[in-house]
Design a protein around this motif. Structure first.
Motif, PDB file in Angstrom:
ATOM      1  N   UNK A 215       0.817  -1.215   0.000  1.00  0.00           N
ATOM      2  CA  UNK A 215       0.000   0.000   0.000  1.00  0.00           C
ATOM      3  C   UNK A 215       0.851   1.267   0.000  1.00  0.00           C
ATOM      4  N   UNK A 216       1.996   1.187   0.656  1.00  0.00           N
ATOM      5  CA  UNK A 216       2.860   2.364   0.683  1.00  0.00           C
ATOM      6  C   UNK A 216       2.533   3.339   1.798  1.00  0.00           C
ATOM      7  N   UNK A 217       1.314   3.299   2.290  1.00  0.00           N
ATOM      8  CA  UNK A 217       0.904   4.178   3.389  1.00  0.00           C
ATOM      9  C   UNK A 217       0.148   3.339   4.410  1.00  0.00           C
ATOM     10  N   UNK A 218       0.365   3.596   5.679  1.00  0.00           N
ATOM     11  CA  UNK A 218      -0.388   2.884   6.711  1.00  0.00           C
ATOM     12  C   UNK A 218      -1.810   3.432   6.780  1.00  0.00           C
TER      13      UNK A 218
ATOM     14  N   UNK B  50      -1.827   6.726   8.462  1.00  0.00           N
ATOM     15  CA  UNK B  50      -1.460   7.860   7.603  1.00  0.00           C
ATOM     16  C   UNK B  50      -2.621   8.252   6.695  1.00  0.00           C
ATOM     17  N   UNK B  51      -3.306   7.252   6.161  1.00  0.00           N
ATOM     18  CA  UNK B  51      -4.431   7.556   5.273  1.00  0.00           C
ATOM     19  C   UNK B  51      -5.557   8.257   6.030  1.00  0.00           C
ATOM     20  N   UNK B  52      -5.853   7.755   7.231  1.00  0.00           N
ATOM     21  CA  UNK B  52      -6.889   8.402   8.052  1.00  0.00           C
ATOM     22  C   UNK B  52      -6.518   9.865   8.314  1.00  0.00           C
ATOM     23  N   UNK B  53      -5.251  10.100   8.587  1.00  0.00           N
ATOM     24  CA  UNK B  53      -4.818  11.473   8.870  1.00  0.00           C
ATOM     25  C   UNK B  53      -4.985  12.351   7.628  1.00  0.00           C
ATOM     26  N   UNK B  54      -4.658  11.781   6.469  1.00  0.00           N
ATOM     27  CA  UNK B  54      -4.771  12.588   5.244  1.00  0.00           C
ATOM     28  C   UNK B  54      -6.232  12.929   4.933  1.00  0.00           C
ATOM     29  N   UNK B  55      -7.098  11.933   5.113  1.00  0.00           N
ATOM     30  CA  UNK B  55      -8.519  12.181   4.849  1.00  0.00           C
ATOM     31  C   UNK B  55      -9.057  13.218   5.837  1.00  0.00           C
TER      32      UNK B  55
ATOM     33  N   UNK C 175      -8.494   1.544   4.798  1.00  0.00           N
ATOM     34  CA  UNK C 175      -8.099   0.699   5.927  1.00  0.00           C
ATOM     35  C   UNK C 175      -7.027  -0.321   5.561  1.00  0.00           C
ATOM     36  N   UNK C 176      -6.543  -0.300   4.317  1.00  0.00           N
ATOM     37  CA  UNK C 176      -5.582  -1.308   3.853  1.00  0.00           C
ATOM     38  C   UNK C 176      -6.105  -2.723   4.116  1.00  0.00           C
ATOM     39  N   UNK C 177      -7.406  -2.896   3.885  1.00  0.00           N
ATOM     40  CA  UNK C 177      -8.026  -4.216   4.045  1.00  0.00           C
ATOM     41  C   UNK C 177      -8.646  -4.632   2.711  1.00  0.00           C
ATOM     42  N   UNK C 178      -8.763  -5.930   2.532  1.00  0.00           N
ATOM     43  CA  UNK C 178      -9.425  -6.442   1.338  1.00  0.00           C
ATOM     44  C   UNK C 178     -10.384  -7.549   1.760  1.00  0.00           C
TER      45      UNK C 178
ATOM     46  N   UNK D  33      -6.191  -0.192  17.279  1.00  0.00           N
ATOM     47  CA  UNK D  33      -4.991   0.640  17.450  1.00  0.00           C
ATOM     48  C   UNK D  33      -5.060   1.900  16.583  1.00  0.00           C
ATOM     49  N   UNK D  34      -5.796   1.795  15.484  1.00  0.00           N
ATOM     50  CA  UNK D  34      -5.964   2.986  14.633  1.00  0.00           C
ATOM     51  C   UNK D  34      -7.193   3.789  15.069  1.00  0.00           C
ATOM     52  N   UNK D  35      -7.734   3.478  16.252  1.00  0.00           N
ATOM     53  CA  UNK D  35      -8.903   4.180  16.793  1.00  0.00           C
ATOM     54  C   UNK D  35     -10.143   4.027  15.928  1.00  0.00           C
ATOM     55  N   UNK D  36     -10.300   2.849  15.332  1.00  0.00           N
ATOM     56  CA  UNK D  36     -11.495   2.586  14.541  1.00  0.00           C
ATOM     57  C   UNK D  36     -12.454   1.754  15.391  1.00  0.00           C
TER      58      UNK D  36
END
Lengths: 597, 597
Positions: free
Chosen positions: A166-169, A172-177, A201-204, A244-247
């Motif tokens: 993915x290149x981004x955790x 990081x994506x949550x922060x960008x959004x 969420x880097x999930x599939x 851990x990502x506060x989801x």
């Protein structure tokens, strides 16, 4: 149970509720392009299996609207049923709303499952029937009551896409959004597009045909992220990571309550073109809706450097498989029995040999001869044609790999071609090469470049009735926006500048009814090139690595520049693929990629 | 009176009214591109004579914003004055609204003549200063109080454009516009664009530089048409004809009262991007504004068959004059003294020899050598360069004829050229030829085609920082919308399909600072071509009939298709012009249009 009986059961339910009409669209609750079996209500009721269409059931009549791709198939599948086929866009054919306007009386009630339509769809009905006081009932899924053996909602396990790909955790994506939300002063963001949630969420997952996504909704706030999902599809490990990502994880159906609990004065970012009608209706009064495309679509479209690197690898794997397939077809046709369906099986076999292959990214199109002229042809046992050692075979297929998603079309020459076939093949190739070689300034949109691919056809009074290219996700949907190559510009058109990292298909075509179809498709990666006093120049790096068919090229129609582009591409194809090929295959590819002069 | 004194007088008036700042834009009350002398308030106060720029006067400072075309000229003309030059769009340069936001305090008053700005302009100020409670005073023209010898409002006689030229009577045009009003359910239409009013009434005037229009407003209702105009500019004959078309004539200033007398509940079609701020403010409360481009702009852009036929004739006349000019320049340079200004005079002389010539359609640009790199260069005595027998001379000029308006650029080779000059000339020519030869489907917009002209430059990391083409009126403004060739697409961009009858310029360029400038401009007429199963194809008929300069072409850079296009065009130029040329001129043109191989 026959179609007539199914419709009768539905009409009984309609009668109980006083509904004069009931609409059954193709969509799931997420406006997905492909849908899981649970959502195939229109198919169940009508017998029509195409990927697009809307069924309308009135008390005395029933009709199904579909587009040009499916006129033939729908005609066959609806034959003998009481459902009338409505060929959308054909002269004299009313649209669904026009048809309803003609059939309903003032005060009539029309029903539908509000989770399967968009607000725009309902607005269109309202507009067309403005003078009649129609009552719209979007609250109940009547099909559920008359579909005894309905498959359950898909609940396949979710898996994690490693950050290496993915290149981004996800953090990081949550922060960008959230950064974008802040810029737009949005207190909350409602995400319902499955590929956007999977990306974020880097999930599939595996709940939707051909698309590795899972059923979920997401409501993002500044300090809180709520994922509404069937809990059983998440492993403990993934749950822990999300925590851990506060989801926060809540049940799938809980989304309506979550949206409904927003406070007046809050500003909710919700794309009215994507979020379903019923969910939009749960937004409390006083909550301001920021109705524009959400931030994830564009972020997802711009691939990270890691994604770009992996994509190149995926395309080498896919190139090996497809090149093997082309060699197989060209060398074995006429010597053994090959049909469109068996050929698709052979190609799938070659792809399965590749490490990291996860499955096809859409239903394969192997269309021989006249079948090639049917743009979205899909061979079924009734149509499955023998492939002969003459003419053209169009192969439009794609796969998902851990390293990304592919989508490629090659048109393969089998035996001698007619002059008409070679000319058509070459004119389309000229367009493909011109667009592929485009160099342009940053800020340019796909709408600016589309004509490069069409010019050689337009000059000859020819055209193809589809866009030149669509965006492609990274191990997500094979069709994604907002980037594309199209020429039509309207108020609703997404016109976005092409950015480094976007993946788009370059796939001009030409379709001659009852004769043949031609399409040449590479995926291209938008890249930054030279920067100078005139600005930042961009170019398109080809990702797809498969030769075009020299046997089908009429070299005298190519100019020197086009020959140079083609030969450079073929040189690259040989360099990239040959290390992974057997000696015999290498020899074959060397000949197949020899310079055209 | 010096600039300092003029500003002092203005500041005294500002002080009396408690204004902290006063804005003086370039526009007249009609948002015209060129303006009459009465409206040159910014020029009077600042000394800057360019065609675009906005002056801001504060109590302690003054600044003038202008764009890249005028940085050099404005720098020279403002030198020594207390007015600071603001180079719009340059890094670090604040916009006018940003500058004001930095200079004004909460509660300050800013003044301007509300008739000379658009609502969008005031909205931009409001947006940038949202947090300060600024008071906007648009009701008074202070410059009028401090400009003792202000020229009177122009009041040149109006004349009639014969129906033979227009193709449609004013009664027919009024009926068509009213038809559109009905479709949009508009009770009234407010027209303020001078070219639209002139077009609608088949009248022409002379109140605005380079544009044969007259000062007027028009308010159109279903049963009534009100023309607000200085009565003295209308002859009795024209008044009688207008009366027969049911047009009521009222004084020019009366428009505000007319708009103000609309009734609540009525729907007024008024384009908020064109109608001036003050006039928009007179719309009574309760009148609904339909804020979109008015119907006349598009109707006017689509020329009638009669206009098309006359345009061809106008371009033959103009072609004869420009061809004579090119021959003059190429054969006499070095033998006699020729400067940029004297050359412009020679060309004007050739045009004046043509029957029906009415004057230039914009200030001529004759730019020799490095001056060619200044896109909107206009020679003045201080800059007027000697033309030498070497290098390139760019000539961008145009005229009004009874048969229509022309606009042509040729870049003329004088003596030997460098390889760099020839390469640049030929690359630009490739783009011009590719766009000119475009064949495309109906529905395509200029935004789709612009890249055809840029591709040969972009491929080489080059570009030109202006649109590729603008619409051209019929004996009206040399720049008209909505059609154009541009690539930038934004929310505010006019993207309109190209229709048969539209006239557009095709003028790619290349500008090498301190060396030379190249631009190749033909006007092209959009035409319907072949119609077949793929749709209605369109093509661009060249109207301009003037040879390109074979001496500047590096033939090895043209491909076969480009050579064929060029040679076919040159053949047509010779056929069309030679009947009107002297024998010596014919011989010269024959050589100038010989096939490039």
């Amino acid at each position: 149970m026959g179609i007539e009986d199914k419709l009768q059961l539905l009409r009984e339910q309609m009668q109980k509720r006083g509904l004069a009409a009931y609409i059954v669209p193709t969509e799931d609750f997420h406006n997905s392009e492909y849908v899981g079996d649970y959502f195939k209500a229109r198919e169940y009721l009508s017998g029509f299996t195409g990927s697009a269409g809307t069924l309308l059931v009135c008390m005395e009549s029933a009709a199904l609207w579909t587009d040009g791709r499916y006129f033939l198939q729908a005609g066959q599948q609806l034959a003998g049923s009481p459902i009338e086929l409505m060929k959308s866009g054909q002269p004299g054919v009313p649209s669904l709303s026009e048809y309803l306007a003609g059939h309903l009386e003032t005060g009539d009630k029309v029903g539908f499952d509000g989770r399967t339509v968009t607000r725009a769809f309902v607005e269109e009905l309202r507009k067309k029937m403005a003078k009649k006081q129609i009552i719209y009932c979007g609250g109940e899924d009547l099909v559920d009551l008359v579909w005894p053996d309905r498959p359950p909602l898909s609940a396949e396990p979710v898996w994690e896409l490693a950050e290496e790909y993915a290149g981004l955790s996800r953090e990081e994506k949550l922060a960008r959004v959230r950064q974008k939300m802040q810029e737009e002063k949005a207190d909350a963001l409602l995400m319902t597009a499955l590929d956007e949630i999977a990306w974020l969420l880097n999930l599939r997952g595996n709940d939707v045909c051909n698309t590795p996504v899972f059923l979920a909704y997401m409501l993002l706030l500044e300090k809180k992220a709520v994922l509404c999902v069937q809990e059983k599809i998440l492993s403990q490990e993934i749950k822990d990571k999300l925590k851990r990502a506060d989801v926060t994880i809540l049940p799938y159906e809980e989304i309506e309550k979550q949206v409904g609990s927003l406070q007046a004065g809050q500003r909710l970012w919700a794309d009215g073109r994507r979020v379903n009608y019923q969910l939009l209706n749960t937004i409390p009064a006083g909550v301001e809706q920021l109705d524009q495309p959400g931030p994830a679509a564009l972020m997802k479209a711009v691939k990270t450097p890691e994604e770009m690197a992996h994509l190149r690898a995926a395309h080498v794997k896919d190139g090996v498989a497809v090149t093997r397939f082309i060699r197989f077809l060209k060398t074995r046709v006429g010597r053994e029995e090959i049909t469109e369906m068996s050929a698709a099986g052979v190609l799938e076999g070659f792809r399965k040999e590749m490490e990291g292959y996860l499955g096809s990214s859409f239903a394969p199109i192997i269309a021989y001869g006249p079948h090639g002229a049917i743009v979205h042809y899909e061979a079924v046992p009734d149509t499955d044609a023998q492939i002969q050692p003459r003419g053209l075979c169009l192969a439009d297929t794609g796969g998902h790999y851990e390293e990304g998603t592919t989508d490629i079309t090659r048109t393969i020459a089998l035996g001698e071609l007619t002059a008409e076939e070679k000319r058509a093949y070459t004119l389309v190739l000229k367009g493909h090469l011109r667009l592929g070689a485009a160099k342009f300034l940053q800020g340019v949109c796909g709408q600016n470049l589309d004509c490069l691919a069409r010019q050689p056809l337009w000059e000859n009074g020819l055209d193809y009735n589809h866009g030149t290219g669509h965006g492609v996700g990274y191990l997500l949907s094979v069709h994604e926006g907002p980037q594309n190559f199209r020429w039509r510009i309207s108020k609703d058109t997404d016109c976005v500048p092409l950015e480094e990292g976007m993946v788009i298909s370059n796939e001009p075509g030409l379709y001659v009814t009852d004769k043949f179809g031609i399409r040449h498709e590479n995926l291209v990666l938008c890249r930054k090139g030279e920067q100078n006093e005139y600005g930042q120049f961009m170019y398109l790096e080809p990702l797809t690595m498969v030769p075009f068919d020299r046997d089908a090229i009429e070299a005298s129609l190519l100019n020197e520049q086009e020959k140079a582009w083609l030969n450079a591409y073929h040189t690259k194809v040989y360099e990239r693929l040959s290390p992974y090929l057997e000696e015999e295959e290498q020899k074959w590819l060397q000949a197949a990629t020899m310079a055209v002069e």
